[in-house]
Write an enzyme that holds these catalytic residues in place. Structure first.
Site, PDB file in Angstrom:
ATOM      1  N   ALA A 131      21.251   4.413 -12.244  1.00 16.42           N
ATOM      2  CA  ALA A 131      21.097   4.007 -13.654  1.00 16.42           C
ATOM      3  C   ALA A 131      19.617   4.093 -13.989  1.00 16.42           C
ATOM      4  O   ALA A 131      18.898   3.112 -13.923  1.00 16.42           O
ATOM      5  CB  ALA A 131      21.642   2.595 -13.860  1.00 16.42           C
ATOM      6  N   ALA A 132      19.155   5.292 -14.344  1.00 17.12           N
ATOM      7  CA  ALA A 132      17.733   5.620 -14.245  1.00 17.12           C
ATOM      8  C   ALA A 132      16.887   5.337 -15.482  1.00 17.12           C
ATOM      9  O   ALA A 132      15.692   5.090 -15.358  1.00 17.12           O
ATOM     10  CB  ALA A 132      17.578   7.089 -13.866  1.00 17.12           C
ATOM     11  N   ALA A 133      17.444   5.427 -16.688  1.00 17.92           N
ATOM     12  CA  ALA A 133      16.622   5.287 -17.896  1.00 17.92           C
ATOM     13  C   ALA A 133      16.060   3.862 -18.001  1.00 17.92           C
ATOM     14  O   ALA A 133      16.711   2.912 -17.554  1.00 17.92           O
ATOM     15  CB  ALA A 133      17.454   5.622 -19.133  1.00 17.92           C
ATOM     16  N   PRO A 134      14.850   3.721 -18.568  1.00 21.96           N
ATOM     17  CA  PRO A 134      14.019   4.766 -19.190  1.00 21.96           C
ATOM     18  C   PRO A 134      13.168   5.570 -18.217  1.00 21.96           C
ATOM     19  O   PRO A 134      12.474   6.482 -18.632  1.00 21.96           O
ATOM     20  CB  PRO A 134      13.136   3.959 -20.137  1.00 21.96           C
ATOM     21  CG  PRO A 134      12.983   2.639 -19.463  1.00 21.96           C
ATOM     22  CD  PRO A 134      14.305   2.365 -18.791  1.00 21.96           C
ATOM     23  N   GLY A 135      13.190   5.223 -16.916  1.00 19.79           N
ATOM     24  CA  GLY A 135      12.504   6.062 -15.949  1.00 19.79           C
ATOM     25  C   GLY A 135      11.459   5.375 -15.100  1.00 19.79           C
ATOM     26  O   GLY A 135      10.809   6.025 -14.285  1.00 19.79           O
ATOM     27  N   SER A 136      11.282   4.072 -15.251  1.00 20.05           N
ATOM     28  CA  SER A 136      10.226   3.389 -14.492  1.00 20.05           C
ATOM     29  C   SER A 136      10.442   3.535 -12.988  1.00 20.05           C
ATOM     30  O   SER A 136       9.509   3.840 -12.241  1.00 20.05           O
ATOM     31  CB  SER A 136      10.154   1.908 -14.878  1.00 20.05           C
ATOM     32  OG  SER A 136      11.381   1.260 -14.646  1.00 20.05           O
ATOM     33  N   CYS A 188      18.435  -7.492 -13.164  1.00 22.69           N
ATOM     34  CA  CYS A 188      17.460  -8.375 -13.820  1.00 22.69           C
ATOM     35  C   CYS A 188      18.188  -9.611 -14.341  1.00 22.69           C
ATOM     36  O   CYS A 188      17.904 -10.108 -15.424  1.00 22.69           O
ATOM     37  CB  CYS A 188      16.712  -7.655 -14.937  1.00 22.69           C
ATOM     38  SG  CYS A 188      17.775  -6.967 -16.227  1.00 22.69           S
ATOM     39  N   GLU A 226      21.966   8.812 -15.806  1.00 26.41           N
ATOM     40  CA  GLU A 226      21.975   7.836 -16.894  1.00 26.41           C
ATOM     41  C   GLU A 226      23.257   7.996 -17.692  1.00 26.41           C
ATOM     42  O   GLU A 226      23.564   9.084 -18.169  1.00 26.41           O
ATOM     43  CB  GLU A 226      20.749   8.011 -17.791  1.00 26.41           C
ATOM     44  CG  GLU A 226      20.729   7.092 -18.998  1.00 26.41           C
ATOM     45  CD  GLU A 226      20.905   5.618 -18.639  1.00 26.41           C
ATOM     46  OE1 GLU A 226      21.701   4.943 -19.324  1.00 26.41           O
ATOM     47  OE2 GLU A 226      20.262   5.149 -17.672  1.00 26.41           O
TER      48      GLU A 226
END
Length: 479
Positions: free
Chosen positions: A125-130, A247, A149
């Protein structure tokens, strides 16, 4: 620091009282949640070393406090925060740092702990890319990353951040993360599942984050998380590492999900303790060896991180029924590849054996070699970097290739002044006092490549992509 009023449902507070260890103060938890979140950044070591970044930014008067679990991470305080957003600084525009919450640097630290050096990694679940960009920096652009994503609208943002940071070893996909266990079984050395969650840990950034919170919603989310971690575990090779993170703060979406996986595959799941991940990690350590980070412990967002090892193979899932379709690219033949490489080197673009040339019509692309095993198994939204478009007179080199492949020591590099660089980022042509000699110019600022320009007389024709053009106040202070 100013307070802000966070909305807390009563049932949430009851749940937190039960979940919080006796060593922690509930009053401290409430007080921490009411404080706005500290800003933090991560230096992009693909572009610049931490030491050089600190030297470059020293004149700005930024107060940078090291983040214990990330050598390249810093909490940042600036006197002129309102005058110039961090995202409008020259260093951000050229990809020298990423604005990233400190807690969210933890999962990647866990993924690479104890000398782990995976070659093929998936970010589910990659976005936004941090985290994808952090993984790429840890891999030094070697190997390959599959960055997935599910949200179509966020794939574009993900690609923009990957491109800005000069990353070349990423393939993008747009799937429900639950498909990978069946589609690419046991193909990854390491997987990060930063799972969709109820977001209980982000109230310092969003005081209304819990407006729609309910215990029933947590249960529904946890059910999805179990399906996602099951899929990810199937996609992980035996001996590989899986990091699961959220989170949020409730145990149902955190410890319980990991314990469910171990109960489901008791002989294949090993929990790898994180108590030695960084000095002070034991303050957030659970009895299973996970990190359950309440916001008052390190003055950051609430977060959860678990690290697991797959100790043996597990039965495969049924093969997926969807069809991927024909792959529209073909490898470039060796002789032609040599000619392309030579022409690219002439404008300062170089790459190593980790990348291979592919072609689609008049487009030339560079794909990470370690992703080739996945071709035909999943459909890619975007793969590697677009190097060039061919035309009658040669090659039209692409901006993302310049940012990923160029080095400022090229003979045709031309350093802009701050005012000229700002004009460049606004999409305007640049009129330098002393025009360069070469026709194809590698434009740099702060000795960082920021684009390619054509010299036309005394003018440098701007090729900065329209979608990246900035307006408003930038780093020289002029609107």
């Amino acid at each position: 620091m100013a307070q802000h009023t966070v909305y807390f449902p009563d049932a949430f507070l009851t749940q937190m009282r039960e979940a919080m260890p006796s060593t922690l103060s509930f009053d401290d938890f409430l007080a921490a949640c009411q404080r706005p979140l500290r800003r933090s950044i991560r230096v992009n070591t693909l572009k610049i070393s931490v030491a050089d970044f600190l030297q470059l930014t020293a004149p700005y008067g930024w107060t940078l406090t090291p983040i214990p679990w990330c050598e390249e991470g810093f909490w940042i305080e600036r006197d002129n925060e309102d005058a110039l957003p961090l995202g409008s600084t020259a260093e951000h525009l050229s990809g020298l740092f990423y604005i990233q919450e400190a807690s969210s640097m933890l999962p990647v630290a866990a993924l690479f702990a104890d000398g782990n050096a995976p070659q093929r990694v998936m970010d589910v679940a990659a976005a936004p890319g941090s985290k994808t960009t952090q993984i790429a920096a840890r891999m030094n652009n070697e190997g390959a990353i599959l960055a997935n994503e599910f949200s179509a609208s966020r794939v574009k943002v993900l690609h923009a951040n990957i491109s800005r940071c000069g990353i070349s070893n990423v393939a993008l996909t747009h799937f429900d993360g639950r498909v990978f266990g069946a589609a690419v079984p046991e193909m990854f050395d390491a997987i990060l599942l930063d799972a969709p969650c109820s977001g209980e840990g982000v109230v310092r950034k969003d005081p209304d984050a819990l407006k729609n919170w309910s215990p029933e919603s947590n249960q529904e989310i946890a059910a999805t998380q179990r399906e996602l971690i099951d899929s990810a575990f199937h996609a992980l090779r035996p001996g590989g590492t899986l990091v699961y993170s959220t989170c949020t703060l409730n145990q149902e979406e955190n410890e319980a999900v990991c314990l469910w996986l171990k109960e489901t595959y008791p002989d294949a799941v090993e929990f790898l303790p994180l108590g030695d991940l960084f000095p002070g990690a034991n303050k957030a350590l659970t009895e299973e060896g996970f990190l359950h980070v309440f916001p008052q412990i390190y003055d950051c967002e609430g977060f959860f991180v678990a690290r697991l090892r797959k100790t043996q193979a597990i039965p495969a899932l049924p093969a997926p029924k969807y069809k991927v379709g024909n792959f529209p690219f073909s490898p470039v033949k060796d002789r032609e590849a040599g000619q392309i490489r030579q022409a690219a080197a002439g404008v300062g673009l170089n790459w190593d054996e980790n990348l291979r040339l592919w072609q689609r019509d008049k487009e030339l692309w560079l794909f990470p070699v370690d992703i080739e095993a996945l071709i035909g198994k999943v459909r890619f939204s975007r793969l590697g970097i677009k190097l060039a478009e061919t035309h009658n007179k040669g090659y039209r080199w692409q901006h993302e290739a310049v940012i990923a492949l160029a080095t400022p020591d090229n003979v045709n590099a031309f350093e802009l002044t701050p005012q000229e660089a700002e004009e460049w980022y606004r999409g305007r042509d640049v009129y330098p006092q002393a025009a360069p000699v070469a026709d194809d110019v590698l434009v740099t600022f702060q000795h960082q490549p920021i684009g390619l320009a054509k010299r036309i007389g005394s003018r440098l024709k701007n090729s900065y992509p329209r979608e990246l053009v900035r307006d408003g106040k930038l780093f020289t202070g002029n609107a």
